[in-house]
Design an enzyme around this catalytic site. Sequence first.
Site, mmCIF file in Angstrom:
data_model
loop_
_atom_site.group_PDB
_atom_site.id
_atom_site.type_symbol
_atom_site.label_atom_id
_atom_site.label_comp_id
_atom_site.label_asym_id
_atom_site.label_seq_id
_atom_site.Cartn_x
_atom_site.Cartn_y
_atom_site.Cartn_z
ATOM 1 N N GLU A 1 0.801 -1.223 0.000
ATOM 2 C CA GLU A 1 0.000 0.000 0.000
ATOM 3 C C GLU A 1 0.836 1.276 0.000
ATOM 4 O O GLU A 1 0.507 2.227 0.701
ATOM 5 C CB GLU A 1 -0.944 -0.001 1.217
ATOM 6 C CG GLU A 1 -1.931 -1.144 1.170
ATOM 7 C CD GLU A 1 -2.811 -1.226 2.404
ATOM 8 O OE1 GLU A 1 -4.023 -1.328 2.226
ATOM 9 O OE2 GLU A 1 -2.291 -1.209 3.534
HETATM 10 C C1 ACM Z 1 -2.164 -5.413 3.951
HETATM 11 O O1 ACM Z 1 -3.280 -5.889 4.287
HETATM 12 N N1 ACM Z 1 -2.025 -4.111 3.737
HETATM 13 C C2 ACM Z 1 -1.002 -6.266 3.761
#
Ligand code: ACM
Length: 510
Positions: free
Chosen positions: A316
């Site tokens: 992310e």
């Molecule tokens: C995640 O759930 N951001 C690895």
Amino acid sequence: MTLPLVPAPSILVERTGALALASSARVVVEDGAPGASTHREQVDAAASVLADVIAERVGRRPEIVDGAAEPGDLVLRHDPDHGAEGYTVRVGEVVRIEGAAAGLFYGIQTVRQLLMRDGAAWTLPRVDIDDAPRFEYRGVMLDVARTFFDVDTVKAFIERAASLKFNRLHLHLTDDQGWRLQIESRPLLTEKGATTAVFGRPGGFYTKADFQEIVRHASAHHMLVVPEIDLPGHTHAIGLAYPGIVEEPVMNDALIAQAESLNQPLPISGEPYLGWGVGHSSVKIHDESTWEFLRDVLSELADLTPGPYLHVGGDEALGTPPADFDAFMERVTALVAELGKTPVTWHEAGSAQVAEGTIGQYWGSVTPSAAHADEARRFAERGGRVIMSPSDTAYLDQKYDADFALGLDWAALIDLKTAYEWEPTAIVDDLPAEAVIGVEGPLWSETIATLADIDQLFFPRAAALAETAWSATDRREWSSFRERVGGLGAVWDAAEWGGHRPAEVNWSNR
Ligand code: ACM
């Protein structure tokens, strides 16, 4: 009766009748390896675990003795022929457990599940079990960054996981909401970056001694700690301590829209972040002072960690240009390799030229997008392997159903059957089955604050994941699992572990 064994053992032969545990039953250590002191230590440690397990269920701690067994005793014998984690359990005139270090421990967990109350007596069905795991990496993860859990809670989490034969504890130690590990060369990380948690919950961090205590407790339960420093995003808390090495929060239209849709606040530079939005933060990728910081932090972490793995995140990084992200993941995985550890990253880093042998952790859905599947395959192409953590089946933090009080639901509603019915080697096309090193169930902590909350999301879904991790595919079948897991509530109750008891299962009292 279906025996309440989870994960299902490789070979189970049921004989007729049951052995009644003698009221004076002892744990008898048979010397299978005369002269080998480490073997002796392993079998002595196992004897103590077995005595505790019997005490917990039966209410009387057996005496531990050397020598010849009598009918109704429990016998432990060190036998390296079963490999590092395999074991046998035979219930005849005595209960006999054979294996090496972890195998003995797993045999004891199996005996823990076999014990049954019969009136005033405690019995075990007569069986021959020959068992060994399918996957070498059988993990659970606890997010101690968004909510901080103290050492005792982490130890309790280890005990729960190890009882289901998990052998890896991934600790998500850092995120936007807090930095949770003392780093001597960078003291402000914990002085300034650990004071709060999500929703303004209390902060906290592990001293090096605390971390070593967790590592020791994990090791006594045959679990390796996989520590994670999440990079280059999820790093707002670093900026509270060392503002010079993080970027200003990224506020592009997509991130602002996402924060609004999740009803989460936007981060403010220099102030603790109390929400759970993602993707706004990044360390300065091209700044050499960032790399001096990372070398210091990761060197200290490598020194503290006996296991082979260091996880360096990579998920992310939503505000980071792709070329910068790739350059960062290439360099940080090379740094981990240089420190003598195997890098682990979330699957997004598959876009980069990560260090040879880097392990990818896949967290897309069981039906991957083309991009996620490509990223996962890249780890195998570079000599690494993949941990399967599909977020719509293996995430332990998602709700069971829409009305469940705890958990998020962005990936899926995950009832017990959904948590059970998936196959790790069937997710990513053209990823060779041998490239799947195992599975892991992450427990993110936005919605949980206590051990009781952890239990609610963990039990019983962790049992489904444990069977996916341990048992061969031809031993796995939902209707069988559903019946077997129903007998485990009594084991968890005896250990005073809480948890959810969904109506999908007939929970028997035994
Ligand atoms: C995640 O759930 N951001 C690895």
